[in-house]
Design a protein around this motif. Structure first.
Motif, PDB file in Angstrom:
ATOM      1  N   VAL A 680    -146.699-107.447 -14.292  1.00  0.00           N
ATOM      2  CA  VAL A 680    -147.915-106.745 -13.890  1.00  0.00           C
ATOM      3  C   VAL A 680    -147.571-105.576 -12.966  1.00  0.00           C
ATOM      4  O   VAL A 680    -148.192-104.513 -13.020  1.00  0.00           O
ATOM      5  N   LEU A 681    -146.558-105.782 -12.117  1.00  0.00           N
ATOM      6  CA  LEU A 681    -146.154-104.754 -11.162  1.00  0.00           C
ATOM      7  C   LEU A 681    -145.042-103.867 -11.699  1.00  0.00           C
ATOM      8  O   LEU A 681    -144.450-103.087 -10.943  1.00  0.00           O
ATOM      9  N   SER A 682    -144.753-103.964 -12.980  1.00  0.00           N
ATOM     10  CA  SER A 682    -143.635-103.214 -13.563  1.00  0.00           C
ATOM     11  C   SER A 682    -143.727-101.718 -13.315  1.00  0.00           C
ATOM     12  O   SER A 682    -142.707-101.080 -13.024  1.00  0.00           O
ATOM     13  N   TYR A 684    -144.724-100.114 -10.714  1.00  0.00           N
ATOM     14  CA  TYR A 684    -144.243 -99.824  -9.368  1.00  0.00           C
ATOM     15  C   TYR A 684    -142.740-100.020  -9.255  1.00  0.00           C
ATOM     16  O   TYR A 684    -142.058 -99.242  -8.582  1.00  0.00           O
ATOM     17  N   PHE A 685    -142.219-101.076  -9.877  1.00  0.00           N
ATOM     18  CA  PHE A 685    -140.758-101.241  -9.877  1.00  0.00           C
ATOM     19  C   PHE A 685    -140.100-100.074 -10.588  1.00  0.00           C
ATOM     20  O   PHE A 685    -139.031 -99.603 -10.181  1.00  0.00           O
ATOM     21  N   GLY A 686    -140.718 -99.593 -11.650  1.00  0.00           N
ATOM     22  CA  GLY A 686    -140.155 -98.448 -12.349  1.00  0.00           C
ATOM     23  C   GLY A 686    -140.132 -97.212 -11.476  1.00  0.00           C
ATOM     24  O   GLY A 686    -139.177 -96.428 -11.508  1.00  0.00           O
ATOM     25  N   ARG A 687    -141.169 -97.022 -10.667  1.00  0.00           N
ATOM     26  CA  ARG A 687    -141.215 -95.831  -9.804  1.00  0.00           C
ATOM     27  C   ARG A 687    -140.158 -95.904  -8.709  1.00  0.00           C
ATOM     28  O   ARG A 687    -139.449 -94.919  -8.467  1.00  0.00           O
ATOM     29  N   TYR A 688    -140.067 -97.047  -8.032  1.00  0.00           N
ATOM     30  CA  TYR A 688    -139.206 -97.116  -6.850  1.00  0.00           C
ATOM     31  C   TYR A 688    -137.805 -97.626  -7.134  1.00  0.00           C
ATOM     32  O   TYR A 688    -136.866 -97.316  -6.390  1.00  0.00           O
ATOM     33  N   LEU A 689    -137.617 -98.435  -8.209  1.00  0.00           N
ATOM     34  CA  LEU A 689    -136.292 -98.980  -8.510  1.00  0.00           C
ATOM     35  C   LEU A 689    -135.651 -98.321  -9.714  1.00  0.00           C
ATOM     36  O   LEU A 689    -134.434 -98.410  -9.893  1.00  0.00           O
ATOM     37  N   GLY A 690    -136.481 -97.687 -10.577  1.00  0.00           N
ATOM     38  CA  GLY A 690    -135.935 -97.059 -11.769  1.00  0.00           C
ATOM     39  C   GLY A 690    -135.783 -98.015 -12.929  1.00  0.00           C
ATOM     40  O   GLY A 690    -135.162 -97.653 -13.933  1.00  0.00           O
ATOM     41  N   TYR A 691    -136.341 -99.205 -12.815  1.00  0.00           N
ATOM     42  CA  TYR A 691    -136.275-100.194 -13.890  1.00  0.00           C
ATOM     43  C   TYR A 691    -137.640-100.856 -14.046  1.00  0.00           C
ATOM     44  O   TYR A 691    -138.351-101.110 -13.065  1.00  0.00           O
ATOM     45  N   ALA A 692    -137.959-101.160 -15.287  1.00  0.00           N
ATOM     46  CA  ALA A 692    -139.125-101.985 -15.553  1.00  0.00           C
ATOM     47  C   ALA A 692    -138.758-103.445 -15.297  1.00  0.00           C
ATOM     48  O   ALA A 692    -137.596-103.789 -15.102  1.00  0.00           O
ATOM     49  N   VAL A 693    -139.756-104.288 -15.286  1.00  0.00           N
ATOM     50  CA  VAL A 693    -139.543-105.718 -15.076  1.00  0.00           C
ATOM     51  C   VAL A 693    -139.988-106.451 -16.338  1.00  0.00           C
ATOM     52  O   VAL A 693    -141.139-106.304 -16.771  1.00  0.00           O
ATOM     53  N   ASP A 694    -139.071-107.223 -16.891  1.00  0.00           N
ATOM     54  CA  ASP A 694    -139.389-107.972 -18.108  1.00  0.00           C
ATOM     55  C   ASP A 694    -140.044-109.307 -17.825  1.00  0.00           C
ATOM     56  O   ASP A 694    -140.916-109.750 -18.559  1.00  0.00           O
ATOM     57  N   SER A 695    -139.624-109.960 -16.750  1.00  0.00           N
ATOM     58  CA  SER A 695    -140.158-111.292 -16.484  1.00  0.00           C
ATOM     59  C   SER A 695    -140.007-111.604 -15.004  1.00  0.00           C
ATOM     60  O   SER A 695    -139.361-110.879 -14.253  1.00  0.00           O
ATOM     61  N   GLY A 696    -140.582-112.740 -14.644  1.00  0.00           N
ATOM     62  CA  GLY A 696    -140.493-113.197 -13.269  1.00  0.00           C
ATOM     63  C   GLY A 696    -141.871-113.435 -12.679  1.00  0.00           C
ATOM     64  O   GLY A 696    -142.894-113.047 -13.241  1.00  0.00           O
ATOM     65  N   GLY A 725    -135.921-104.817 -16.799  1.00  0.00           N
ATOM     66  CA  GLY A 725    -135.950-104.352 -18.175  1.00  0.00           C
ATOM     67  C   GLY A 725    -135.215-103.043 -18.309  1.00  0.00           C
ATOM     68  O   GLY A 725    -134.228-102.771 -17.619  1.00  0.00           O
ATOM     69  N   GLN A 726    -135.736-102.221 -19.182  1.00  0.00           N
ATOM     70  CA  GLN A 726    -135.069-100.954 -19.448  1.00  0.00           C
ATOM     71  C   GLN A 726    -135.244 -99.992 -18.273  1.00  0.00           C
ATOM     72  O   GLN A 726    -136.152-100.129 -17.461  1.00  0.00           O
ATOM     73  N   ALA A 727    -134.349 -99.047 -18.222  1.00  0.00           N
ATOM     74  CA  ALA A 727    -134.400 -98.042 -17.160  1.00  0.00           C
ATOM     75  C   ALA A 727    -135.609 -97.139 -17.355  1.00  0.00           C
ATOM     76  O   ALA A 727    -136.001 -96.830 -18.480  1.00  0.00           O
ATOM     77  N   VAL A 728    -136.218 -96.737 -16.227  1.00  0.00           N
ATOM     78  CA  VAL A 728    -137.402 -95.875 -16.240  1.00  0.00           C
ATOM     79  C   VAL A 728    -137.078 -94.630 -15.425  1.00  0.00           C
ATOM     80  O   VAL A 728    -136.691 -94.733 -14.255  1.00  0.00           O
ATOM     81  N   PRO A 729    -137.190 -93.455 -16.036  1.00  0.00           N
ATOM     82  CA  PRO A 729    -136.916 -92.234 -15.265  1.00  0.00           C
ATOM     83  C   PRO A 729    -137.971 -92.044 -14.169  1.00  0.00           C
ATOM     84  O   PRO A 729    -139.162 -92.114 -14.427  1.00  0.00           O
ATOM     85  N   SER A 730    -137.506 -91.827 -12.938  1.00  0.00           N
ATOM     86  CA  SER A 730    -138.418 -91.646 -11.809  1.00  0.00           C
ATOM     87  C   SER A 730    -137.726 -90.844 -10.733  1.00  0.00           C
ATOM     88  O   SER A 730    -136.594 -91.158 -10.343  1.00  0.00           O
ATOM     89  N   ASP A 731    -138.411 -89.803 -10.249  1.00  0.00           N
ATOM     90  CA  ASP A 731    -137.861 -88.991  -9.169  1.00  0.00           C
ATOM     91  C   ASP A 731    -137.855 -89.750  -7.851  1.00  0.00           C
ATOM     92  O   ASP A 731    -137.133 -89.376  -6.923  1.00  0.00           O
ATOM     93  N   GLU A 732    -138.667 -90.793  -7.728  1.00  0.00           N
ATOM     94  CA  GLU A 732    -138.757 -91.540  -6.484  1.00  0.00           C
ATOM     95  C   GLU A 732    -137.861 -92.774  -6.475  1.00  0.00           C
ATOM     96  O   GLU A 732    -137.838 -93.501  -5.483  1.00  0.00           O
ATOM     97  N   ALA A 733    -137.134 -93.022  -7.578  1.00  0.00           N
ATOM     98  CA  ALA A 733    -136.278 -94.211  -7.640  1.00  0.00           C
ATOM     99  C   ALA A 733    -135.077 -94.027  -6.707  1.00  0.00           C
ATOM    100  O   ALA A 733    -134.570 -92.922  -6.510  1.00  0.00           O
TER     101      ALA A 733
END
Length: 944
Positions: A680-682, A684-696, A725-733
């Motif tokens: 659900v929070l994927s 936000y993780f993509g923005r700040y970490l550069g990765y999506a979240v698959d599970s957890g 999950g897969q990498a997410v392009p983000s300037d804030e990561a």
């Protein structure tokens, strides 16, 4: 003979004289007097008034004592007809003359014409023409007037008796030049009838009179009895169907508004008596106004006031008793329109004349005369309408009351007596209001049972938008209670006791299509409000199905932030900083409120963040529970007990204590949430970490302590089996090995557990708890990735090491033997690896080119039995440095390799570390030595 005939001549002579006198009397009456009147009347009119007059015929009958004048017409100096008549007939009684009475048996004036002009100096044309004819006599006029007045006081009123006096078919032309626009009024017919009018007291009573006049369809009827001596009159006066244009002309100097339509009828009976004191009594008076239309300005398209019918009955006036009585006042279908322009001026008030500087100042002088007493039996208004339009808000506000009914009981000059009332009305936009009770005008008190049902709130949207950028899509207000106000003391006091409800509320941004804030019902019961000192107490506030949708737009601004309109900076401190309790610094009591319980039923909060890609959206629903003890009066110990569900599955609870709001009392709120799916929070993780979240899953335990505006918070966050999950392009990561950081935080159960403390001032607009918590977590990952062994500090501490010690191992120079205590360090490192199966340890064997080479040289010398005295060893070291005693080329390489293998075997075989977590790297020949001369080999951590 001569003597015998003389006596007989006297009768003959007398007869002759009588005949002669009779003839002369007849000649004078029939011929001379008419000739003289025909000649004298025009001359006198010309001499006295400057008029040119003509007479058709004058007939006098000296025997019947009648005068008949026909065809009089007089023109003023401008050549305009001023007076005239078709016929004047006068019949004088003969025998009453012997009793000193001038008895007019009949006076009849047929079709008279009088032109009366009111000039611009408020004089009349008759006075103007008379003064113009005798300019030399004006200076002597005051003396003559005084002498005439003295003569009048000394003399008696002659005995005149009018048996019948009539005016038939008269015409009065009244022209008004006193105003900017001249006006002309033609009153015709004008009929007058007076019977048996005497100028002296008579036992038979007064005379009868009747006056009928008409101005088009406007009529005057006046009839009754009249006595001159003593002066007395009683009768009835009725003015019927007086048109608005007639009234408008005469009222225009005093009425600031424009009469556009309507007729007025007024009727009253009266009694008038001269003498001391003068008496005037009216009774059974009635005023009727029909189809009234009043405009505030000539340019207004719509009248500001209209009414179908106004009735005022039972009007009475007594001058001697100084009393005015009014019966029932009824208004049928009145309409009032009021407008406040964009400068804040109300049109009705703006059109009123301004008061002078002296007006209304000071008390009226005490003349010793008692004040008038007055009374009104009652007031009724039926089927009224009131429309209010306010142009001050940016979007004009319009409120209209329809079906307005008002009833007032008796009202009099005794203003301290209560007056009953009843009011009810509907709103054109929807809903009804009603009030009934009693009020006292002075000093003002009010008792009211008030109620309102389904009042549509959309009508107040323009006023709402003055303070907040909100649109009211829907909402209905209902209330019921008792209102009491009392201004006997200053300041005014009052209370309201009752209930209130707002249903189906839907608030949104003006440019928004979706609801931002709303609920099905908000019910407050009971409500106790006190005007002074200001206090509000509510028993239970029940909020059913509330909803709040928070949206962060592409520009990063939340929709809630757009609600508050910008306010100018006044340089003053906020109110919360200036006051410390319910008593303000000025001594005036501050507003106090208490809510016993707030009950929430099936609430929901939606949140969307459109700055993310893909956009983030989640929902918090099933919000149910209660908050008790809400107040701003310390000490206060409220309770919070709410629960809900996040993202459809994650249970959330709010529990804690609530201090007095707006004070330094401490509030402690605890939030617990579990089983939130991390995908659900994927975004936000993509923005700040550069990765999506698959599970957890996410579990949170938050403890927030508020003291005033200061916050001290503990945020315990547990991430269970989080899979990127897969990498997410983000300037804030973050530019750090995120996976390594997560692996370092993850224990062998796949759980990341962190505690993120937060402190700050929530009054600071830059302080945002959620953003701070997220930044703290990201910073923790950066720290883990940058200094991975520091994240194993707890295990190192348990083994007696520092966290940095786990990142290296020391060897005895020249051998694979671990230095003292290094085995325990490897044991702790092995435990950390076993608890974090995603971690990979890179083992790189290494040697120090000098320390290890000298140690191998010394070992070789010992093995060969060479002398190792200090001098010999010094010479050997010198020879090695100069290349005269080299070691085998492979000696250092083999030592470095063997050290790496020794560490790997120890971890794998002795401490049972998964081989998949151990990697051996190319040996290093640049190992360092510590202060003790031990050779130190560095480890690195990685993630699978």
């Amino acid at each position: 003979m001569a003597r015998s005939h003389s006596p007989s001549r006297l009768p003959r002579n007398l007869a002759i004289v009588a005949v002669v006198l009779f003839g002369l009397y007849a000649l004078a009456g029939f011929l001379a007097l008419p000739w003289w009147l025909e000649k004298t009347l025009p001359e006198q009119l010309n001499q006295q008034m400057g008029w040119q007059a003509e007479l058709s015929e004058v007939q006098v009958n000296p025997f019947t004592l009648t005068l008949d004048i026909t065809g009089l017409s007089a023109d003023d100096r401008a050549g305009e007809k001023v007076v005239g008549f078709d016929r004047l007939f006068v019949n004088l009684g003969f025998f009453p003359l012997f009793r000193g009475i001038v008895h007019f048996q009949d006076i009849r004036l047929q079709e008279p014409h009088i032109r009366l002009d009111l000039l611009d100096d408020y004089s009349i044309n008759f006075a103007r023409d008379w003064q113009a004819s005798r300019p030399d006599e004006l200076a002597q006029e005051p003396v003559a007037a005084a002498e005439a007045e003295a003569g009048d006081e000394a003399g008696a009123i002659p005995k005149l008796y009018f048996q019948h006096l009539a005016i038939d078919g008269g015409e009065l032309l009244f022209r008004d030049f006193s105003q900017a626009e001249p006006a002309e009024f033609r009153i015709t017919p004008l009929d007058l009838s007076i019977n048996e009018l005497a100028t002296w007291p008579r036992e038979t009573g007064g005379s009868q009179y009747s006056v009928i006049a008409a101005l088009g369809d406007q009529t005057i009827e006046w009839d009754g009895e009249l006595s001159i001596a003593p002066l007395y009159s009683e009768g009835r006066l009725k003015v019927a169907d007086l048109r608005h244009d007639t009234l408008a002309h005469f009222l225009s100097p005093f009425l600031p508004w424009q009469l556009r339509d309507g007729t007025v009828t007024i009727e009253s009976y009266y009694q008038l008596a001269g003498g001391e004191p003068f008496e005037l009594i009216t009774s059974r008076g009635k005023l009727t106004v029909q189809n009234l239309a009043l405009a505030l300005d000539a340019g207004d398209e719509e009248p500001g006031l209209t009414t179908s019918d106004i009735q005022v009955d039972g009007i009475g006036f007594d001058l001697t008793a100084r009393e005015v009585r009014v019966g029932m006042i009824t208004l049928d279908q009145p309409f009032v329109a009021a407008v406040r322009n964009n400068e804040g001026q109300i049109d009705w008030l703006a059109t009123m004349p301004e008061a002078t500087a002296d007006e209304g100042q000071g008390e009226p002088p005490d003349t010793g005369v008692p004040a008038f007493r007055w009374s009104v039996q009652g007031f009724e208004l039926a089927d009224g309408r009131v429309r209010w339009r306010d142009q001050v808000p940016q979007q004009a506000a319009e409120l209209e009351l329809v079906d307005l009914d008002i009833t007032l009981g008796g009202l009099s000059d005794r203003l301290d007596e209560p007056v009953s009332y009843r009011l009810s009305s509907a709103l054109a936009s929807g809903g009804r209001v009603a009030a009934n009770g009693q009020l006292t005008p002075a000093p003002f008190t009010l008792e009211a049972a008030v109620s309102g049902s389904d009042l549509v709130l959309a009508v107040i949207e323009p006023y709402l938008q003055q303070a907040a950028n909100l649109a009211l899509a829907s909402g209905e207000l209902s209330f019921d209670g008792n209102l009491d106000l009392d201004s006997q003391d200053d300041p005014m006091t009052g209370t309201f006791s009752g209930t209130g409800e707002v249903a189906n509320l839907d608030l949104r941004l003006p440019d928004g299509e979706a609801s931002m804030l709303g609920w099905r019902t908000l019910r407050l019961a009971p409500i106790e409000f006190n005007v002074y000192p200001p206090r509000l107490e509510i028993g239970t506030v029940t909020l059913a199905r509330p909803s709040l949708n928070v949206v962060r737009s592409l520009d990063g601004v939340h929709n809630l932030a757009r609600i508050v309109r910008g306010q100018p900076d006044t340089g003053s401190e906020p109110a919360s900083a200036q006051s410390t309790g319910p008593e303000a610094s000025s001594g005036e009591p501050e507003f106090v409120f208490r809510i016993n319980q707030l009950v929430v039923e099936d609430g929901a909060v939606g949140y969307s963040d459109r700055t993310l890609e893909p956009p983030f959206s989640t929902n918090f629903d099933n919000l149910t529970g209660a908050v008790s003890g809400i107040s701003n009066v310390p000490p206060q110990q409220g309770r919070v007990n709410l629960k809900g569900r996040l993202a459809g599955v994650a249970p959330v609870t709010f529990e804690g204590t609530l201090g007095a709001l707006g004070t330094e009392d401490t509030s402690d709120i605890r939030l617990a949430m579990e089983d939130l799916a991390l995908p659900v929070l994927s975004p936000y993780f993509g923005r700040y970490l550069g990765y999506a979240v698959d599970s957890g899953k996410l579990k949170m335990n938050l403890d927030y302590e508020f003291t005033g505006t200061r916050l001290k918070a503990s945020n315990r966050v547990v991430l269970d089996r989080m899979e990127l999950g897969q990498a997410v392009p983000s300037d804030e990561a973050i530019s750090a090995p995120v996976k390594l950081g997560l692996a370092l935080l993850t224990d062998r159960r796949g759980v990341i557990e962190v505690d993120l403390p937060v402190q700050g001032d929530i009054a600071d607009p830059e302080f945002r708890v959620g953003q701070i918590v997220m930044r703290a977590f990201v910073n923790l990952l950066v720290k883990a990735a940058a200094s991975p062994f520091s994240m194993l500090g707890s295990l190192a501490d348990l083994a007696g090491f520092s966290s940095e010690d786990l990142g290296e191992v020391s060897f005895v120079p020249g051998s694979v033997e671990l230095a003292e205590g290094e085995a325990a360090k490897l044991s702790a490192l092995a435990q950390a690896l076993r608890e974090r199966p995603e971690l990979v340890l890179n083992v790189r064997g290494g040697v120090n080119p000098e320390a290890d080479a000298l140690a191998l040289l010394r070992a070789r010398m010992e093995a060969r039995g060479e002398e190792l005295t200090d001098e010999a060893w010094a010479q050997a070291q010198q020879a090695w440095r100069e290349g005269e005693r080299p070691l085998p080329p492979e000696a250092l390489g083999q030592l470095a390799t063997n050290r790496g293998l020794a560490v790997r075997r120890l971890l794998q075989e002795t401490h049972e570390v998964d081989p998949a977590q151990l990697f051996t790297l190319e040996p290093s020949r640049q190992a360092i030595t510590d202060e003790q001369g031990l050779v130190t080999v560095q480890f690195t951590l990685d993630v699978r």
